[in-house]
Design a protein around this motif. Structure first.
Motif, short mmCIF file in Angstrom:
data_model
loop_
_atom_site.label_atom_id
_atom_site.label_comp_id
_atom_site.label_asym_id
_atom_site.label_seq_id
_atom_site.Cartn_x
_atom_site.Cartn_y
_atom_site.Cartn_z
N ASN A 1 0.86 -1.18 0.00
CA ASN A 1 0.00 0.00 0.00
C ASN A 1 0.89 1.23 0.00
O ASN A 1 1.60 1.49 0.96
N ILE A 2 0.87 1.99 -1.09
CA ILE A 2 1.61 3.25 -1.16
C ILE A 2 0.60 4.38 -1.16
O ILE A 2 -0.02 4.68 -2.17
N GLY A 3 0.39 4.96 0.02
CA GLY A 3 -0.50 6.11 0.13
C GLY A 3 -1.93 5.85 -0.30
O GLY A 3 -2.61 6.75 -0.77
N GLY A 4 -2.41 4.61 -0.16
CA GLY A 4 -3.78 4.31 -0.52
C GLY A 4 -3.92 3.58 -1.85
O GLY A 4 -4.99 3.09 -2.18
N ASP A 5 -2.84 3.53 -2.64
CA ASP A 5 -2.82 2.70 -3.84
C ASP A 5 -2.32 1.32 -3.42
O ASP A 5 -1.23 1.19 -2.86
N ILE A 6 -3.10 0.29 -3.73
CA ILE A 6 -2.89 -1.02 -3.12
C ILE A 6 -2.78 -2.10 -4.20
O ILE A 6 -3.50 -2.08 -5.19
N ARG A 7 -1.87 -3.05 -3.95
CA ARG A 7 -1.74 -4.23 -4.81
C ARG A 7 -1.73 -5.45 -3.91
O ARG A 7 -1.01 -5.48 -2.90
N THR A 8 -2.50 -6.46 -4.26
CA THR A 8 -2.59 -7.68 -3.45
C THR A 8 -2.35 -8.91 -4.31
O THR A 8 -2.60 -8.91 -5.51
N TRP A 9 -1.89 -9.97 -3.67
CA TRP A 9 -1.85 -11.30 -4.27
C TRP A 9 -1.89 -12.33 -3.15
O TRP A 9 -1.60 -12.01 -1.99
N GLY A 10 -2.30 -13.53 -3.48
CA GLY A 10 -2.44 -14.56 -2.46
C GLY A 10 -3.53 -14.18 -1.46
O GLY A 10 -4.55 -13.61 -1.83
N ALA A 11 -3.28 -14.50 -0.19
CA ALA A 11 -4.25 -14.21 0.87
C ALA A 11 -3.51 -14.10 2.19
O ALA A 11 -2.40 -14.63 2.34
N PRO A 12 -4.09 -13.40 3.17
CA PRO A 12 -3.45 -13.35 4.49
C PRO A 12 -3.44 -14.72 5.15
O PRO A 12 -4.12 -15.65 4.72
N ALA A 13 -2.67 -14.82 6.23
CA ALA A 13 -2.50 -16.12 6.87
C ALA A 13 -3.77 -16.64 7.52
O ALA A 13 -3.95 -17.83 7.67
N ASN A 14 -4.65 -15.75 7.90
CA ASN A 14 -5.81 -16.17 8.70
C ASN A 14 -7.14 -15.96 7.99
O ASN A 14 -8.18 -15.94 8.62
N ALA A 15 -7.13 -15.77 6.69
CA ALA A 15 -8.38 -15.50 5.97
C ALA A 15 -8.24 -15.94 4.53
O ALA A 15 -7.13 -16.06 4.00
#
Length: 514
Positions: A220-234
């Motif tokens: 997350n850079i100042g509200g611009d977000i990139r995701t992949w995979g999933a968190p450990a608990n969800a």
């Protein structure tokens, strides 16, 4: 480097700490042998590792990596920071030594970097696709509106027309054979909007290539977000979209989104802009008319990459929902949500599929409300991984409400010694908040006059606390007592080693508490 789209946003990795729930990796079936085998070691536990940095590209940086190896998470952080710095030295419009600044100063680069060329090519593409609603030459217009704000008078029609005419011609030419870049018109180039998204894409690519054992991540850079995979608990990442009509860093999200592999960016006039004669104007300017995009309060875009998401969030702010959806329909995998002054919330087809159904608690009337304007820039030069808490007590020291908390490594949570003993509420499970980009260290919190359980508090004096601790750095606590009731009142949080301080204002509630 700040985004020209304000979350851009400009969005606030708002990390509300939560317990990290272990996820057990299934044991491999042992191969049968004649002799009894020695007990096998338990596989390592996959967990989340979080890192926060401020004053990165002019805003905040939050990194979250999912892995069973602490060394891999630390390596991913190092790769991300190195990639950001390398690209900053190419694309920054604020650093006079950057490659972009050299181009503007010299007027020509015979051997430009592939990264600068790629970003300029993308600006050309989006300028054409948007019918001129997106440009890298918008600085001439934003400078005009900033000067007008200082005079307290909107720009004249003549001045706007001249500025619009100035930026209509092509700004550069890229030689198709040699690749040399030649400027065709004087004036600055502002690559911050799409540039920040491009940097984020490159960071993710570098991290995943150099640390391949990561199970997932969120950057997350100042509200611009990139995701992949999933968190450990969800099973997926949860990202909140800030409400442009209530843009507090601790405010309830307008919507919550579930994301796997995705890019998301938000723009809006709430984080930046100018005020002239009591009217707030967006800093997002329509380059075709010179007028601020005031009818759109905010736009959030989900796309397959952040350069696309950033370019679209700015462009759709200018075009609005009707024309914007025509452009959006030409971009595979992209969806958007607008919040407009007149039409309210407008979704493009497909956006609702990302949303998580939530039920907001019933409104509880409160006689007053408060706002905290905080500057978390440390007065010492130490900026590494801040842990911050803001909360309220009564004058006897009884805990009333925790307004915000950033940081989720228990070792450093406990260094917030005052807050740790006062905290009594559940922690928010949103992994990140997408919002328009704000200045580094600048946060705005609200208090709706209720306690941790949502019960309205009576009018009276309350103590507002701010505590911050940096990993292996300064630790500071400050507080101010403010009377909250029927009359407006203010108080100042003094500066300290770990932050520059802040201002608290309290007064009658304008609307029922949320």
């Amino acid at each position: 480097m700040q985004s020209a789209s304000p979350r851009t946003g400009g969005v606030s990795f708002l990390l509300r700490s939560r317990a990290l729930i272990a996820r057990v990796i299934p044991l491999l079936t042992a191969v049968a042998v004649l002799l009894p085998s020695a007990p096998s070691a338990a596989p390592p536990t996959v967990r989340d590792y979080s890192y926060h940095h401020d004053a990165v590209l002019g805003t905040s940086l939050d990194l979250r990596f999912v892995t069973a190896r602490a060394a891999d998470a630390a390596a991913a952080e190092s790769v991300a920071l190195a990639e950001i710095e390398q690209l900053r030295l190419i694309l920054s419009s604020w650093d006079s030594t950057s490659e972009l600044a050299t181009l503007v100063r010299a007027g020509r680069l015979t051997a430009p970097s592939p990264e600068l060329t790629a970003v300029l090519r993308q600006y050309e593409r989006w300028h054409a696709a948007s019918g001129g609603a997106y440009t890298a030459r918008v600085s001439a217009l934003t400078t005009l509106w900033s000067a007008a704000a200082q005079r307290g008078q909107v720009p004249s029609t003549t001045a706007l027309a001249a500025a619009v005419a100035q930026i209509q011609t092509p700004a550069w030419q890229i030689d198709p054979t040699s690749g040399a870049i030649t400027l065709l018109a004087p004036g600055p180039l502002d690559l911050n909007s799409l540039g920040k998204g491009f940097i984020l894409d490159q960071v993710v690519r570098a991290v995943r290539a150099k640390v391949p054992r990561l199970d997932g991540g969120l950057i997350n850079i100042g509200g611009d977000i990139r995701t992949w995979g999933a968190p450990a608990n969800a099973p997926c990442w949860q990202v909140g979209v800030i409400d442009p009509r209530d843009p507090f860093d601790n405010g309830a999200p307008l919507v919550r989104l579930r994301l796997g592999a995705a890019a998301i960016s938000s723009s809006g006039s709430y984080a930046r802009g100018v005020d002239i004669a009591g009217v707030h104007h967006s800093h997002i300017i329509d380059p075709r008319t010179g007028q601020p995009a005031d009818d759109v309060l905010g736009v959030t875009v989900i796309a397959t990459d952040n350069a696309t998401a950033n370019a679209l969030s700015t462009t759709l702010s200018v075009l609005g929902p009707i024309d914007g959806q025509r452009l959006l329909a030409t971009v595979p995998g992209a969806s958007a949500l607008w919040v407009t002054r007149d039409a309210g919330v407008v979704r493009s087809p497909g956006f609702a599929a990302y949303e998580i159904a939530t039920t907001r608690p019933a409104a509880v009337p409160a006689p007053f409300e408060a706002r905290l304007e905080l500057d978390l820039t440390p007065t010492s030069r130490y900026r590494h991984r801040p842990y911050v808490a803001a909360w309220i007590t009564d004058t006897a020291g009884g805990h009333v409400r925790t307004l915000a908390f950033w940081g989720d490594r228990t070792k450093y949570q406990r260094e917030l010694t005052k807050w740790w003993g006062s905290f009594s509420g559940d922690r928010d499970l949103v992994d990140a908040v997408t919002r328009a980009t704000r200045m580094a260290g600048q946060y705005t919190l609200e208090w709706d006059g209720t306690d941790q359980a949502g019960t309205a508090m009576p009018a009276g004096e309350y103590v507002f606390w701010l505590e911050a601790a940096y990993e292996d750095g300064p630790h500071s606590i400050q507080s101010v007592t403010v009377s909250c009731g029927s009359a407006p009142a203010t108080g100042a949080l003094p500066s300290a080693a770990a932050f520059a301080g802040g201002q608290v204002s309290c007064g009658p509630a304008a609307t029922p508490a949320k």
